[in-house]
Design an enzyme around this catalytic site. Structure first.
Site, PDB file in Angstrom:
ATOM      1  N   ARG A  28       0.003  33.315 -17.861  1.00 13.28           N
ATOM      2  CA  ARG A  28      -0.517  34.413 -17.028  1.00 13.28           C
ATOM      3  C   ARG A  28       0.445  35.587 -17.032  1.00 13.28           C
ATOM      4  O   ARG A  28       1.633  35.438 -16.745  1.00 13.28           O
ATOM      5  CB  ARG A  28      -0.713  33.900 -15.594  1.00 13.28           C
ATOM      6  CG  ARG A  28      -1.118  34.981 -14.594  1.00 13.28           C
ATOM      7  CD  ARG A  28      -2.599  35.322 -14.730  1.00 13.28           C
ATOM      8  NE  ARG A  28      -3.055  36.062 -13.563  1.00 13.28           N
ATOM      9  CZ  ARG A  28      -3.048  37.395 -13.467  1.00 13.28           C
ATOM     10  NH1 ARG A  28      -2.585  38.150 -14.468  1.00 13.28           N
ATOM     11  NH2 ARG A  28      -3.506  37.980 -12.375  1.00 13.28           N
TER      12      ARG A  28
ATOM     13  N   GLN B 255      10.987  35.402 -10.087  1.00 12.80           N
ATOM     14  CA  GLN B 255      11.638  34.327  -9.352  1.00 12.80           C
ATOM     15  C   GLN B 255      10.770  33.775  -8.227  1.00 12.80           C
ATOM     16  O   GLN B 255      10.862  32.593  -7.887  1.00 12.80           O
ATOM     17  CB  GLN B 255      12.972  34.828  -8.781  1.00 12.80           C
ATOM     18  CG  GLN B 255      14.040  35.023  -9.827  1.00 12.80           C
ATOM     19  CD  GLN B 255      15.378  35.416  -9.224  1.00 12.80           C
ATOM     20  OE1 GLN B 255      15.457  35.784  -8.042  1.00 12.80           O
ATOM     21  NE2 GLN B 255      16.425  35.338 -10.023  1.00 12.80           N
TER      22      GLN B 255
ATOM     23  N   GLU C  64       0.825  -1.215   0.000  1.00 15.09           N
ATOM     24  CA  GLU C  64       0.000   0.000   0.000  1.00 15.09           C
ATOM     25  C   GLU C  64       0.856   1.259   0.000  1.00 15.09           C
ATOM     26  O   GLU C  64       0.582   2.211  -0.749  1.00 15.09           O
ATOM     27  CB  GLU C  64      -0.934   0.002   1.208  1.00 15.09           C
ATOM     28  CG  GLU C  64      -1.846   1.232   1.253  1.00 15.09           C
ATOM     29  CD  GLU C  64      -2.910   1.128   2.319  1.00 15.09           C
ATOM     30  OE1 GLU C  64      -3.856   0.345   2.139  1.00 15.09           O
ATOM     31  OE2 GLU C  64      -2.798   1.838   3.345  1.00 15.09           O
TER      32      GLU C  64
END
Length: 380
Positions: free
Chosen positions: A268, A279, A242
């Site tokens: 954008r 940055q 798992e």
């Protein structure tokens, strides 16, 4: 060291990625268990990936590294993470214990329907007073003739309300501690079983989470996995599967989130330039990439160690810890990079943080993983 995947593994990854991308566009009612999509996962072969074809019409018999790569593709493709999580809990915490520790009779009886998704299994171990400490389970099982009588309550059972079978752990001899725990397959239609209402959760909505109560449930001794007293060992083996395979899903989700952030940052604009030129944005994405690649390599190493049949406790714990914490931080970074759009549900990018927060709790909390690491480091 060879860091390359072979052609067959890459083909399986691409197939999983494409399938998950197609499944992503399927609409479903929020909070409800999507049985039709579950059946689709069965048709894809999700529940039989590591199971041999002898026991499953859809068994692929994949090694753990290849299984991890397929799960990564499913996560990256964007299908509902809650549904994929429910499938991983079914496969790696339930199907695999039956496959690796069940009798021949039980494997022939149960694995065909469980690996196709016709039947659903749920792992029942956590209790109100015993989460990660299997030696202190209050649920008991006593042998009377050919039947065990099981009594107790389990908390936070994934797939509880939709399960046909429970993989449940109970104390058969309290004085033996870890060696006094036994694993059972319990058909959900037996008298004395009651399932509580599904919890409302922050994320992973499709995965049903319930309390389960066992009130003097009579289970035939043939449904014991392994031998009496081997429950702790069987549970630990299932957690290896798992913590590797389920958390490979989150590696895939983080990869998708980074790709999404890169695309958004390159489009954008703030003023006369894209935000990728700032940055504060680009360095955040660089940090996301470092965390992802570090966690991914830890996961591959843990899976490789399991394939070599060596003690991989520390490697699995490090992998699980790194992925959980990276997933949470990645979810936060996605929101920060998208700004107000990331905070709004309409933006469609804040789902990861909701799904990620639970990852530091289930399959052993982050602090439990740290304890496992400390133990293997020799800290007293």
């Amino acid at each position: 060291m060879n860091f390359e995947w072979n052609e067959a593994q890459l083909s399986l990854f691409e197939h999983a990625l494409s399938y998950s991308s197609d499944l992503r566009s399927t609409t479903q009612k929020a909070g409800e268990f999507p049985f039709d999509l579950w059946k689709s996962l069965g048709d894809f072969g999700y529940f039989g990936l590591p199971v041999g074809s002898k026991y499953s019409p859809c068994g692929s018999g994949l090694d753990i590294l290849t299984t991890v790569k397929v799960l990564e593709g499913l996560g990256q493709g964007g299908a509902d993470t809650g549904l994929l999580f429910a499938g991983a809990a079914h496969t790696f915490a339930c199907v695999m214990p039956i496959y690796e520790h069940g009798s021949e009779e039980i494997k022939q009886e149960l694995l065909p329907s469980l690996t196709t998704g016709e039947k659903i299994a749920a792992n029942a171990i956590s209790e109100a007073e015993a989460g990660s400490d299997i030696a202190k389970l209050a649920t008991t099982a006593r042998l009377e003739g050919d039947y065990y009588i099981i009594k107790g309550a389990k908390s936070y059972v994934t797939n509880g309300s939709v399960a046909d079978y429970f993989i449940a752990y109970a104390t058969t001899n309290a004085k033996y501690g870890y060696l006094g725990q036994t694993a059972f397959v319990i058909p959900a239609n037996l008298p004395g079983i009651e399932v509580g209402n599904s919890y409302k959760k922050l994320g992973l909505h499709s995965a049903q989470l319930n309390q389960v109560f066992f009130d003097d449930v009579k289970v035939h001794k043939k449904y014991v996995l392994g031998d009496e007293g081997q429950g702790a060992r069987i549970f630990a083996a299932s957690m290896d599967w798992e913590r590797c395979c389920l958390f490979a899903l989150f590696i895939g989700v983080m990869q998708r989130d980074i790709d999404c952030c890169i695309e958004y940052a390159n489009l954008r604009k703030q003023g006369d330039k894209t935000i990728s030129k700032f940055q504060a944005v680009s360095h955040r994405i660089a940090d996301m990439e470092v965390r992802l690649q570090s966690a991914r390599l830890l996961l591959y190493f843990a899976a490789w160690q399991k394939s070599q049949d060596v003690d991989n406790t520390k490697a699995v714990a490090m992998s699980k810890l790194a992925i959980s914490e990276a997933f949470v931080q990645s979810g936060l970074d996605v929101i920060r990079i998208h700004g107000a759009l990331g905070y709004l549900d309409e933006g469609g990018v804040n789902g990861s943080i909701k799904d990620a927060l639970g990852s530091v709790l289930f399959s052993g909390t982050s602090d439990i993983q740290r304890e496992l690491i400390c133990n293997r480091l020799g800290l007293l």
